[in-house]
Design a protein around this motif. Sequence first.
Motif, PDB file in Angstrom:
ATOM      1  N   LEU A  13       0.821  -1.211   0.000  1.00 51.89           N
ATOM      2  CA  LEU A  13       0.000   0.000   0.000  1.00 51.89           C
ATOM      3  C   LEU A  13       0.857   1.264   0.000  1.00 51.89           C
ATOM      4  O   LEU A  13       0.431   2.316  -0.482  1.00 51.89           O
ATOM      5  N   LEU A  14       2.062   1.165   0.544  1.00 50.36           N
ATOM      6  CA  LEU A  14       2.945   2.327   0.632  1.00 50.36           C
ATOM      7  C   LEU A  14       3.737   2.576  -0.654  1.00 50.36           C
ATOM      8  O   LEU A  14       4.267   3.673  -0.838  1.00 50.36           O
ATOM      9  N   LEU A  63       2.555   6.622   9.991  1.00 48.43           N
ATOM     10  CA  LEU A  63       2.601   6.558   8.528  1.00 48.43           C
ATOM     11  C   LEU A  63       3.990   6.923   8.026  1.00 48.43           C
ATOM     12  O   LEU A  63       4.564   6.223   7.176  1.00 48.43           O
ATOM     13  N   PHE A  64       4.561   7.986   8.559  1.00 46.21           N
ATOM     14  CA  PHE A  64       5.911   8.391   8.179  1.00 46.21           C
ATOM     15  C   PHE A  64       6.927   7.317   8.577  1.00 46.21           C
ATOM     16  O   PHE A  64       7.906   7.092   7.859  1.00 46.21           O
ATOM     17  N   ASP A  65       6.687   6.669   9.723  1.00 46.36           N
ATOM     18  CA  ASP A  65       7.599   5.628  10.186  1.00 46.36           C
ATOM     19  C   ASP A  65       7.604   4.443   9.228  1.00 46.36           C
ATOM     20  O   ASP A  65       8.647   3.803   9.030  1.00 46.36           O
ATOM     21  N   GLY A  66       6.451   4.145   8.645  1.00 48.63           N
ATOM     22  CA  GLY A  66       6.408   3.077   7.654  1.00 48.63           C
ATOM     23  C   GLY A  66       7.031   3.487   6.335  1.00 48.63           C
ATOM     24  O   GLY A  66       7.691   2.689   5.659  1.00 48.63           O
ATOM     25  N   LEU A  67       6.847   4.754   5.986  1.00 50.17           N
ATOM     26  CA  LEU A  67       7.357   5.241   4.708  1.00 50.17           C
ATOM     27  C   LEU A  67       8.878   5.368   4.691  1.00 50.17           C
ATOM     28  O   LEU A  67       9.510   5.121   3.655  1.00 50.17           O
ATOM     29  N   ASP A  68       9.480   5.776   5.820  1.00 47.13           N
ATOM     30  CA  ASP A  68      10.932   6.020   5.781  1.00 47.13           C
ATOM     31  C   ASP A  68      11.722   4.746   5.491  1.00 47.13           C
ATOM     32  O   ASP A  68      12.644   4.742   4.669  1.00 47.13           O
ATOM     33  N   GLY A  69      11.337   3.639   6.129  1.00 48.08           N
ATOM     34  CA  GLY A  69      12.028   2.387   5.860  1.00 48.08           C
ATOM     35  C   GLY A  69      11.786   1.881   4.451  1.00 48.08           C
ATOM     36  O   GLY A  69      12.702   1.390   3.781  1.00 48.08           O
ATOM     37  N   ALA A  70      10.526   2.012   3.989  1.00 49.81           N
ATOM     38  CA  ALA A  70      10.198   1.573   2.634  1.00 49.81           C
ATOM     39  C   ALA A  70      10.954   2.397   1.593  1.00 49.81           C
ATOM     40  O   ALA A  70      11.425   1.868   0.584  1.00 49.81           O
ATOM     41  N   LEU A  71      11.080   3.690   1.849  1.00 47.21           N
ATOM     42  CA  LEU A  71      11.808   4.557   0.922  1.00 47.21           C
ATOM     43  C   LEU A  71      13.290   4.214   0.904  1.00 47.21           C
ATOM     44  O   LEU A  71      13.925   4.189  -0.162  1.00 47.21           O
ATOM     45  N   ALA A  72      13.866   3.952   2.086  1.00 41.23           N
ATOM     46  CA  ALA A  72      15.284   3.592   2.163  1.00 41.23           C
ATOM     47  C   ALA A  72      15.559   2.325   1.358  1.00 41.23           C
ATOM     48  O   ALA A  72      16.556   2.237   0.639  1.00 41.23           O
ATOM     49  N   ARG A  73      14.669   1.339   1.471  1.00 42.60           N
ATOM     50  CA  ARG A  73      14.866   0.097   0.720  1.00 42.60           C
ATOM     51  C   ARG A  73      14.654   0.325  -0.774  1.00 42.60           C
ATOM     52  O   ARG A  73      15.373  -0.247  -1.604  1.00 42.60           O
TER      53      ARG A  73
END
Length: 225
Positions: A13-14, A63-73
């Motif tokens: 979803l992210l 939401l930001f906490d989920g996005l930061d890791g997903a963006l890093a990967r």
Amino acid sequence: MLDKYITPLIKPLLQPVVSLLDKRQVTADQLTLVGFIIGLLAVPFLALNLWNLALAAIVLNRLFDGLDGALARHQNNSTSAGGFLDICLDFLFYAAIPLGFALANPEQNSLAAAVLLAVFMGTGSSFLAFAIPAEKLNLDKPQFAYKSFYYLNGLTEGTETILIFVAFCLWPQYFAELAYGFASLAAITIVTRVYGGYHTLKEHSLKKPTKTAKNNAKDKLTEGQ
């Protein structure tokens, strides 16, 4: 307990948002910092009994906490520094929410908030203390292989913590009762993590010869030659 089930459902979803952020050249560390600032806004909102605004700040922080890791990967830029920043700010955010409720109603909520902060100290320290030797011993991370360090499971993890924060905001008049109940579950997490972590590390250490033992074996082999 629920993290291993919820995380795979949320990741797809992210992805559209992650792709957009990547095109805008946003970094994961920037998301981590912005999310933390938004999360801290919950403290004055709670102190002023603005429950809906506090809830919005909490949800946006996660939401930001989920996005930061997903963006890093997505950017192939997962680093130890980013993981360190993320976990430090996460625990500061977790500690800030009970403080906000204590400020909202000191007479009714202070003791329950103090108990909750105490168990947060226990769950956080047992979690992080295990990650250090786990990294040193290179233990496998079967459920969270994408994380920058070892995630030790427990009855109360990130998902359960956010759910109780949401419950606090929806039923603030029952904060003390909810906090005591969650603290009891978190106490079980502390016990299981300390027990399980200790025995896991002990068993792993027994399986692997120590550096001294390796050196002695090497010396004996050399002498035999």
